[in-house]
Design a protein around this motif. Structure first.
Motif, mmCIF file in Angstrom:
data_model
loop_
_atom_site.group_PDB
_atom_site.id
_atom_site.type_symbol
_atom_site.label_atom_id
_atom_site.label_comp_id
_atom_site.label_asym_id
_atom_site.label_seq_id
_atom_site.Cartn_x
_atom_site.Cartn_y
_atom_site.Cartn_z
ATOM 1 N N LEU A 53 35.536 39.819 43.326
ATOM 2 C CA LEU A 53 35.998 39.861 44.720
ATOM 3 C C LEU A 53 34.857 40.154 45.689
ATOM 4 N N LEU A 55 33.259 43.035 45.879
ATOM 5 C CA LEU A 55 33.242 44.428 46.312
ATOM 6 C C LEU A 55 31.995 45.168 45.834
ATOM 7 N N ALA A 56 31.367 44.628 44.822
ATOM 8 C CA ALA A 56 30.135 45.246 44.314
ATOM 9 C C ALA A 56 29.230 44.126 43.838
ATOM 10 N N GLU A 64 28.412 33.372 39.029
ATOM 11 C CA GLU A 64 28.751 32.305 39.968
ATOM 12 C C GLU A 64 30.246 32.281 40.151
ATOM 13 N N THR A 68 29.278 29.139 43.439
ATOM 14 C CA THR A 68 28.308 29.765 44.344
ATOM 15 C C THR A 68 27.751 31.036 43.700
ATOM 16 N N PRO A 69 26.437 31.153 43.580
ATOM 17 C CA PRO A 69 25.887 32.399 43.034
ATOM 18 C C PRO A 69 26.207 33.578 43.959
ATOM 19 N N ARG A 72 24.873 39.317 46.487
ATOM 20 C CA ARG A 72 24.951 40.504 47.328
ATOM 21 C C ARG A 72 26.399 40.977 47.385
ATOM 22 N N ALA A 73 26.593 42.243 47.759
ATOM 23 C CA ALA A 73 27.954 42.741 47.920
ATOM 24 C C ALA A 73 28.631 41.997 49.063
ATOM 25 N N LEU A 74 29.924 41.816 48.949
ATOM 26 C CA LEU A 74 30.753 41.148 49.962
ATOM 27 C C LEU A 74 30.259 39.737 50.249
ATOM 28 N N ASP A 75 29.739 39.107 49.178
ATOM 29 C CA ASP A 75 29.129 37.791 49.349
ATOM 30 C C ASP A 75 29.915 36.708 48.612
ATOM 31 N N SER A 76 31.093 37.063 48.124
ATOM 32 C CA SER A 76 31.857 36.049 47.388
ATOM 33 C C SER A 76 32.294 34.964 48.364
ATOM 34 N N PRO A 77 32.404 33.730 47.856
ATOM 35 C CA PRO A 77 32.696 32.631 48.785
ATOM 36 C C PRO A 77 34.137 32.644 49.277
ATOM 37 N N ASP A 78 34.377 31.869 50.342
ATOM 38 C CA ASP A 78 35.741 31.683 50.804
ATOM 39 C C ASP A 78 36.551 31.076 49.671
ATOM 40 N N VAL A 80 38.302 32.998 47.560
ATOM 41 C CA VAL A 80 38.554 34.042 46.570
ATOM 42 C C VAL A 80 39.473 35.080 47.207
#
Lengths: 314, 458
Positions: A53, A55-56, A64, A68-69, A72-78, A80
């Motif tokens: 998600l 969060l960490a 991935e 998308t790799p 960073r935190a809070l970097d998951s793609p749209d 999710v």
């Protein structure tokens, strides 16, 4: 044919101080798959879900998500969505207001965000305008799922989504998840409820002490597994007991502790091929087979065996 | 070890984008919706917009006025006294409690509800979450303060009317001037309110779901108030953010006692900024994936509280160096000037009310001779043992008029002068006018000794 991967994790590690939560996790989840994550408490499931998600961020390894790799935190793609540690909602708002606030956060008008649709999908239309303060855990789970559905996810991450649901609610939620998977959404869910996982998941990953001890189809898990205990209910228990004792690879279990008072019930321990031999012999001898069920599910048995092995090897 | 994903035609049509961060305006609106949905916030908004009007209307109709509160004795005379009485009360109790409930809970509520992860997944930026929460709580606090100010002003104006207001030094402000200064006074107390709000944010971030986070602004406000009661040097008094809750009364003197007010506002804003920055730093450092985090670690206390403890020391040093005021600020000369000025203004008012020949303050050439403890000991400092003999001259009258006052000065410079004769001037509470009995403005009056030496003498 290559399958589309919603999640690809290789050698992912995560520690909190001295505590190693994930220790070299590999995981593949394809699009349209419902993938179960199972493991004892403290195995690292929630940490893994948190990484998915966004969060960490992992300490090392490669993750991935939707191609998308994630570095960073809070970097998951749209695309999710989901929840860990139970669904979160604001009790002073109604379900409709909770969802409208979330929709507004994403820049959508409440009218056009599909709030009514997702409320109907999770079966909360009747209480859409009641304050969430008095909701049961099951209703909160449904609202959490509705909040996730509002984003039209391509990867849905759920932590114990069946907690608190009554059988009808569970069936309803299972239906929703199956429909999503059929539409191509990948669903990753962690649960301690083996029946749920068996009913929903095509593949499971068993995690213990931060490591993957099994990952693959449920059928492979059953095949890989050693002997299981089965309940046998026949028209002639004495003959069945005798034939079970005579069948190679089959043992009668007298201390299984299951419905011992039922004299017609027999518990045998066997691998699948030996069990099949026994069934053939029973039929040939004219003994009617009325019930044949595993005492514990293959997944549960595998879970217990694998996690115990892992614990013993530490 | 990275595999190349096979892209189906459908997936090519649905390009995966990096998670978009939610703009602060939207996040702020989200926070605002959450705040306003809480019954206690709604109740506070309702109370702040209704109760002051009812209070002012009720008190203004009573025969006994709250004369121990600044401007309380003038609540019969003008509707502009009401919002100032409410302001005095608000600075002591209401504003610290309001900031506690709003800012002190804005982060802690997410801990209580277990909604942090939900919020992070939705907003995707701790920085924006912090900004949104700070702005939303600030907005609610402003709505509450505006409610207190507007409601009390409306209550006063509807009940008593738009009449001139007697200032702290007895000079008369036109209704227009009074309106502007009442507004300014409420604007000035926004600074210490913001300081308490910043402390509330810090407590909320630092202490998580602990109730101490919620109580921190109120606790700090009480400490500030107790400190203001103590006989501390002026520099220490001014270097605390709570002083702006008192120093607004300098707006109602002529000339305006601006220096203490500006210093107090600056100190308050410095506290607001520092507390908010510390809260932000702690928030950014927090690990929201670690369930064991309870917010009260040693680092939180070190990063959060130590700089705030250091700020007063810095402020005291800065104020002491810039103003050279290390005494109590209440000196004999200042007391004499303040009492004489107030007496002259009020004497003129009394003359008007009694329809005597008009006289200007300058013509009266009023002086006051004041002594503390009958001249024994140091002639400075707060206390109720000041005694003043006021002298004045009426044009064309050879005899010098004199009146005696017992003065009770509090350590913040505010005083109450209690008339002690002669009875024709200040001996009676009431005086007989052509329209009936009216309160005697010289019987008892309020005043203010400017603690700093920076303003011109009035």
């Amino acid at each position: 044919m290559e399958q589309l991967l919603a999640i690809r994790a290789r050698g992912v590690t995560k520690s909190f101080g001295d505590v190693v939560a994930l220790d070299g996790i590999d995981l593949d989840v394809t699009q349209g798959q419902i993938h179960g994550l199972v493991g004892p408490n403290g195995a690292g499931k929630t940490t893994l879900l948190g990484l998915l998600l966004g969060l960490a961020v992992a300490d090392s390894g490669r993750l991935e998500v939707l191609g998308t790799p994630v570095g960073r935190a809070l970097d998951s793609p749209d695309g999710v969505a989901g929840f860990v540690d139970g669904p979160a909602l604001y009790p002073s708002l109604t379900p409709r207001q909770n969802l409208a606030a979330l929709a507004a956060l994403r820049g959508h008008e409440a009218r056009t965000a599909g709030i009514d649709d997702v409320l109907a999908e999770v079966g909360l239309t009747g209480v859409a305008d009641d304050r969430a303060r008095g909701f049961s855990l099951g209703m909160r789970q449904r609202l959490g799922l509705a909040a996730a559905l509002l984003t039209k996810p391509r990867l849905l991450v759920l932590d114990e989504p069946s907690n608190g649901l009554d059988p009808a609610g569970k069936k309803h939620v299972h239906g929703v998840l199956n429909r999503l998977a059929a539409d191509g959404t990948a669903v990753v869910l962690s649960s301690h409820n083996m029946d749920d996982l068996e009913a929903l998941c095509s593949e499971v990953t068993i995690v213990a002490t931060g490591r993957v001890v099994f990952s693959g189809p449920l059928s492979k898990l059953a095949a890989d597994n050693r002997e299981l205990d089965y309940r046998l209910l026949t028209s002639d228990p004495q003959a069945a007991r005798r034939m079970a004792g005579d069948t190679p690879g089959v043992r009668v279990v007298d201390d299984a502790g299951v419905r011992q008072a039922d004299a017609k019930l027999l518990v045998v321990r066997a691998m699948v091929p030996a069990l099949e031999d026994l069934v053939v012999r029973l039929v040939e001898e004219g003994v009617a087979l009325r019930e044949l069920t595993p005492v514990v599910s293959p997944l549960e048995a595998a879970f217990l065996a694998l996690t115990e092995q892992q614990e013993a090897g530490r | 070890m990275t595999a190349t994903l096979t892209q189906s035609p459908e997936q090519e049509h649905q390009p995966v984008t990096r998670g978009r961060r939610v703009p602060v305006t939207r996040a702020c609106r989200f926070e605002f919706v959450k705040l306003v949905s809480q019954w206690r916030i709604r109740l506070l908004v309702l109370a702040c917009w209704i109760v002051p009007a009812l209070f002012v209307a009720g008190v203004s109709r009573q025969s006994t006025l709250p004369s121990d509160t600044l401007f309380g004795r003038w609540m019969h005379a003008t509707g502009w006294a009401g919002p100032l009485v409410v302001l005095g009360f608000a600075g002591t109790w209401a504003l610290p409690l309001l900031t506690s409930v709003v800012a002190g809970d804005v982060f802690a509520s997410e801990d209580r509800l277990g909604t942090w992860r939900h919020l992070f997944v939705a907003v995707r930026s701790p920085r924006r979450i912090f900004a949104a929460k700070a702005l939303a709580s600030l907005t609610v606090i402003l709505v509450l303060v505006a409610g207190l100010a507007c409601s009390s002003a409306i209550g006063g104006l509807l009940t008593v009317g738009n009449h001139p207001l007697v200032g702290v030094d007895g000079h008369l402000l036109t209704p227009e001037d009074a309106a502007v200064k009442v507004l300014l006074a409420w604007v000035c107390v926004l600074a210490p309110t913001l300081a308490l709000a910043g402390i509330g944010l810090l407590g909320s971030v630092m202490l998580g779901r602990s109730p101490m986070g919620l109580l921190l602004p109120a606790l700090v406000a009480i400490i500030m108030q107790v400190t203001q009661i103590l006989p501390l040097p002026v520099a220490v008094r001014l270097a605390l953010p709570g002083y702006a809750f008192i120093s607004w009364n300098g707006l109602f003197t002529s000339p305006t006692q601006l220096a203490p007010l500006l210093i107090a506002v600056a100190v308050s804003l410095a506290w607001a900024v520092l507390a908010t920055v510390l809260a932000y730093v702690l928030f950014q450092r927090r690990d929201f994936t670690n369930l064991a985090y309870d917010g009260s670690g040693r680092r939180a206390l070190t990063v959060g509280l130590l700089p705030l403890v250091g700020l007063p020391a810095l402020s005291v040093a800065a104020v002491a160096v810039s103003t050279s005021s290390m005494g109590s600020g209440i000196e004999q000369g200042k007391v004499q000037r303040s009492v004489a000025t107030a007496f002259a203004h009020l004497y003129r008012m009394q003359t008007d009310q009694l329809h005597r020949p008009a006289v200007a303050e300058a013509q009266l050439r009023t002086t006051a001779t004041c002594a503390k403890s009958a001249g024994k000991g140091a002639q400075e400092g707060a206390g109720n043992n000041w005694r003043c003999v006021v002298s004045w001259h009426l044009p064309g009258v050879a005899v010098t008029g004199t009146a005696i006052y017992q003065i009770d000065i509090t350590s913040d410079g505010r005083f109450v002068a209690d008339g002690d004769g002669p009875k024709e001037v200040n001996g009676y509470f009431l005086m007989r006018t052509s329209t009936g009995d009216a309160p005697n403005p010289l019987w008892q009056f309020d005043g203010n000794v400017e603690l700093l030496d920076t303003s011109s003498k009035g």
